[in-house]
Design a protein around this motif. Structure first.
Motif, PDB file in Angstrom:
ATOM      1  N   PHE A 272      -2.844  -8.581  -2.905  1.00  0.00           N
ATOM      2  CA  PHE A 272      -1.601  -9.052  -3.515  1.00  0.00           C
ATOM      3  C   PHE A 272      -0.412  -8.863  -2.587  1.00  0.00           C
ATOM      4  CE2 PHE A 272      -3.887  -8.277  -7.658  1.00  0.00           C
ATOM      5  CZ  PHE A 272      -4.093  -9.618  -7.901  1.00  0.00           C
ATOM      6  N   GLY A 273      -0.426  -7.814  -1.794  1.00  0.00           N
ATOM      7  CA  GLY A 273       0.647  -7.592  -0.829  1.00  0.00           C
ATOM      8  C   GLY A 273       0.723  -8.692   0.207  1.00  0.00           C
ATOM      9  N   GLY A 274      -0.434  -9.110   0.734  1.00  0.00           N
ATOM     10  CA  GLY A 274      -0.447 -10.203   1.703  1.00  0.00           C
ATOM     11  C   GLY A 274       0.009 -11.509   1.106  1.00  0.00           C
ATOM     12  N   ILE A 275      -0.438 -11.806  -0.102  1.00  0.00           N
ATOM     13  CA  ILE A 275      -0.081 -13.071  -0.757  1.00  0.00           C
ATOM     14  C   ILE A 275       1.383 -13.082  -1.181  1.00  0.00           C
ATOM     15  CG2 ILE A 275      -0.500 -14.478  -2.813  1.00  0.00           C
ATOM     16  CD1 ILE A 275      -3.462 -13.650  -2.570  1.00  0.00           C
ATOM     17  N   ILE A 276       1.829 -12.030  -1.820  1.00  0.00           N
ATOM     18  CA  ILE A 276       3.216 -11.977  -2.274  1.00  0.00           C
ATOM     19  C   ILE A 276       4.172 -11.927  -1.084  1.00  0.00           C
ATOM     20  CG2 ILE A 276       4.902 -10.559  -3.531  1.00  0.00           C
ATOM     21  CD1 ILE A 276       2.625  -9.949  -5.511  1.00  0.00           C
ATOM     22  N   GLY A 277       3.780 -11.237  -0.025  1.00  0.00           N
ATOM     23  CA  GLY A 277       4.600 -11.232   1.184  1.00  0.00           C
ATOM     24  C   GLY A 277       4.779 -12.627   1.746  1.00  0.00           C
ATOM     25  N   LEU A 278       3.716 -13.408   1.755  1.00  0.00           N
ATOM     26  CA  LEU A 278       3.785 -14.781   2.254  1.00  0.00           C
ATOM     27  C   LEU A 278       4.692 -15.640   1.370  1.00  0.00           C
ATOM     28  CD1 LEU A 278       2.512 -16.372   4.583  1.00  0.00           C
ATOM     29  CD2 LEU A 278       0.736 -17.091   3.000  1.00  0.00           C
ATOM     30  N   ILE A 279       4.583 -15.502   0.072  1.00  0.00           N
ATOM     31  CA  ILE A 279       5.418 -16.279  -0.846  1.00  0.00           C
ATOM     32  C   ILE A 279       6.883 -15.897  -0.706  1.00  0.00           C
ATOM     33  CG2 ILE A 279       5.928 -16.659  -3.297  1.00  0.00           C
ATOM     34  CD1 ILE A 279       2.878 -16.398  -3.787  1.00  0.00           C
ATOM     35  N   VAL A 280       7.175 -14.605  -0.637  1.00  0.00           N
ATOM     36  CA  VAL A 280       8.562 -14.148  -0.548  1.00  0.00           C
ATOM     37  C   VAL A 280       9.202 -14.589   0.766  1.00  0.00           C
ATOM     38  CG1 VAL A 280       9.984 -12.061  -0.323  1.00  0.00           C
ATOM     39  CG2 VAL A 280       8.296 -12.215  -2.137  1.00  0.00           C
ATOM     40  N   ILE A 281       8.488 -14.431   1.875  1.00  0.00           N
ATOM     41  CA  ILE A 281       9.042 -14.820   3.174  1.00  0.00           C
ATOM     42  C   ILE A 281       9.252 -16.329   3.236  1.00  0.00           C
ATOM     43  CG2 ILE A 281       8.599 -14.881   5.656  1.00  0.00           C
ATOM     44  CD1 ILE A 281       9.364 -12.132   4.601  1.00  0.00           C
TER      45      ILE A 281
ATOM     46  N   ARG B  35       1.716   5.852  -3.767  1.00  0.00           N
ATOM     47  CA  ARG B  35       2.281   7.030  -4.443  1.00  0.00           C
ATOM     48  C   ARG B  35       1.641   7.261  -5.810  1.00  0.00           C
ATOM     49  NH1 ARG B  35       5.448   9.478  -0.745  1.00  0.00           N
ATOM     50  NH2 ARG B  35       6.700   7.998   0.412  1.00  0.00           N
ATOM     51  N   LEU B  36       0.996   6.232  -6.347  1.00  0.00           N
ATOM     52  CA  LEU B  36       0.339   6.352  -7.651  1.00  0.00           C
ATOM     53  C   LEU B  36      -1.082   6.897  -7.542  1.00  0.00           C
ATOM     54  CD1 LEU B  36       1.519   2.959  -9.179  1.00  0.00           C
ATOM     55  CD2 LEU B  36       2.463   5.228  -9.600  1.00  0.00           C
ATOM     56  N   GLY B  37      -1.517   7.211  -6.335  1.00  0.00           N
ATOM     57  CA  GLY B  37      -2.840   7.792  -6.149  1.00  0.00           C
ATOM     58  C   GLY B  37      -3.851   6.837  -5.557  1.00  0.00           C
ATOM     59  N   PHE B  38      -3.396   5.727  -4.973  1.00  0.00           N
ATOM     60  CA  PHE B  38      -4.317   4.764  -4.381  1.00  0.00           C
ATOM     61  C   PHE B  38      -4.237   4.765  -2.868  1.00  0.00           C
ATOM     62  CE2 PHE B  38      -2.753   2.744  -8.393  1.00  0.00           C
ATOM     63  CZ  PHE B  38      -3.829   3.151  -9.154  1.00  0.00           C
ATOM     64  N   ASN B  39      -3.631   5.796  -2.289  1.00  0.00           N
ATOM     65  CA  ASN B  39      -3.540   5.849  -0.838  1.00  0.00           C
ATOM     66  C   ASN B  39      -4.876   6.303  -0.242  1.00  0.00           C
ATOM     67  OD1 ASN B  39      -3.502   8.509  -1.584  1.00  0.00           O
ATOM     68  ND2 ASN B  39      -1.627   9.026  -0.517  1.00  0.00           N
ATOM     69  N   PRO B  40      -5.092   6.071   1.031  1.00  0.00           N
ATOM     70  CA  PRO B  40      -6.387   6.385   1.640  1.00  0.00           C
ATOM     71  C   PRO B  40      -6.785   7.853   1.547  1.00  0.00           C
ATOM     72  CG  PRO B  40      -5.154   4.918   3.060  1.00  0.00           C
ATOM     73  CD  PRO B  40      -4.238   5.319   1.954  1.00  0.00           C
ATOM     74  N   TRP B  41      -5.824   8.748   1.555  1.00  0.00           N
ATOM     75  CA  TRP B  41      -6.175  10.160   1.508  1.00  0.00           C
ATOM     76  C   TRP B  41      -6.540  10.597   0.101  1.00  0.00           C
ATOM     77  CZ3 TRP B  41      -3.055   7.680   4.748  1.00  0.00           C
ATOM     78  CH2 TRP B  41      -3.351   7.830   6.099  1.00  0.00           C
ATOM     79  N   SER B  42      -6.054   9.916  -0.916  1.00  0.00           N
ATOM     80  CA  SER B  42      -6.496  10.188  -2.284  1.00  0.00           C
ATOM     81  C   SER B  42      -7.883   9.616  -2.529  1.00  0.00           C
ATOM     82  CB  SER B  42      -5.518   9.586  -3.294  1.00  0.00           C
ATOM     83  OG  SER B  42      -4.261  10.185  -3.188  1.00  0.00           O
TER      84      SER B  42
ATOM     85  N   ILE C 114       0.840  -1.199   0.000  1.00  0.00           N
ATOM     86  CA  ILE C 114       0.000   0.000   0.000  1.00  0.00           C
ATOM     87  C   ILE C 114       0.875   1.249   0.000  1.00  0.00           C
ATOM     88  CG2 ILE C 114      -1.633   1.345   1.380  1.00  0.00           C
ATOM     89  CD1 ILE C 114      -2.879  -0.947  -0.192  1.00  0.00           C
ATOM     90  N   LYS C 115       1.947   1.238   0.775  1.00  0.00           N
ATOM     91  CA  LYS C 115       2.854   2.387   0.787  1.00  0.00           C
ATOM     92  C   LYS C 115       3.564   2.551  -0.558  1.00  0.00           C
ATOM     93  CE  LYS C 115       2.519   4.145   4.880  1.00  0.00           C
ATOM     94  NZ  LYS C 115       2.066   5.514   5.055  1.00  0.00           N
ATOM     95  N   SER C 116       3.927   1.442  -1.180  1.00  0.00           N
ATOM     96  CA  SER C 116       4.618   1.507  -2.466  1.00  0.00           C
ATOM     97  C   SER C 116       3.704   2.005  -3.574  1.00  0.00           C
ATOM     98  CB  SER C 116       5.160   0.125  -2.848  1.00  0.00           C
ATOM     99  OG  SER C 116       6.088  -0.314  -1.905  1.00  0.00           O
ATOM    100  N   PHE C 117       2.514   1.430  -3.672  1.00  0.00           N
ATOM    101  CA  PHE C 117       1.601   1.791  -4.746  1.00  0.00           C
ATOM    102  C   PHE C 117       0.731   2.994  -4.391  1.00  0.00           C
ATOM    103  CE2 PHE C 117       2.622  -2.555  -5.900  1.00  0.00           C
ATOM    104  CZ  PHE C 117       2.859  -2.410  -7.254  1.00  0.00           C
TER     105      PHE C 117
END
Length: 98
Positions: free
Chosen positions: A80-89, A52-59, A47-50
């Protein structure tokens, strides 16, 4: 909704996604507690990474109006962050234990 509530919803969605993925793919599971922690951090990182593209809660809540399309994209990024985080870890865990 406020930006804080949207952030909490996004994190909760990341937790659910990581736990569901771990439940259906036992190969990537760290148990409930591990999946929950990875879901939180994976979700926040994406969420922090993406955001910046305008998908943050304040946008999403710009000018006091709720914008549903960025909210849906925010939820998908959180999933996707939760799933990819699990795969990477899990991949890191497997490489360190060889």
């Amino acid at each position: 909704m406020t930006g804080t509530l949207i952030s909490l919803i996004s994190i909760f969605i990341g937790i659910i996604a990581a736990n569901m993925f771990g439940y259906f793919k036992k190969k990537y599971s760290f148990g409930f507690t591990g999946n929950t922690l990875i879901g939180v951090f994976g979700s926040i990182f994406f969420i922090k990474s993406f955001g910046r593209l305008g998908f943050n809660p304040w946008s999403i809540m710009a000018n006091g109006n709720f914008h549903s399309t960025p909210f849906i994209i925010n939820c998908l990024v959180s999933i996707f962050g939760g799933i990819i985080g699990l795969i990477v870890i899990k991949n890191i865990y497997n490489k360190l234990n060889k």
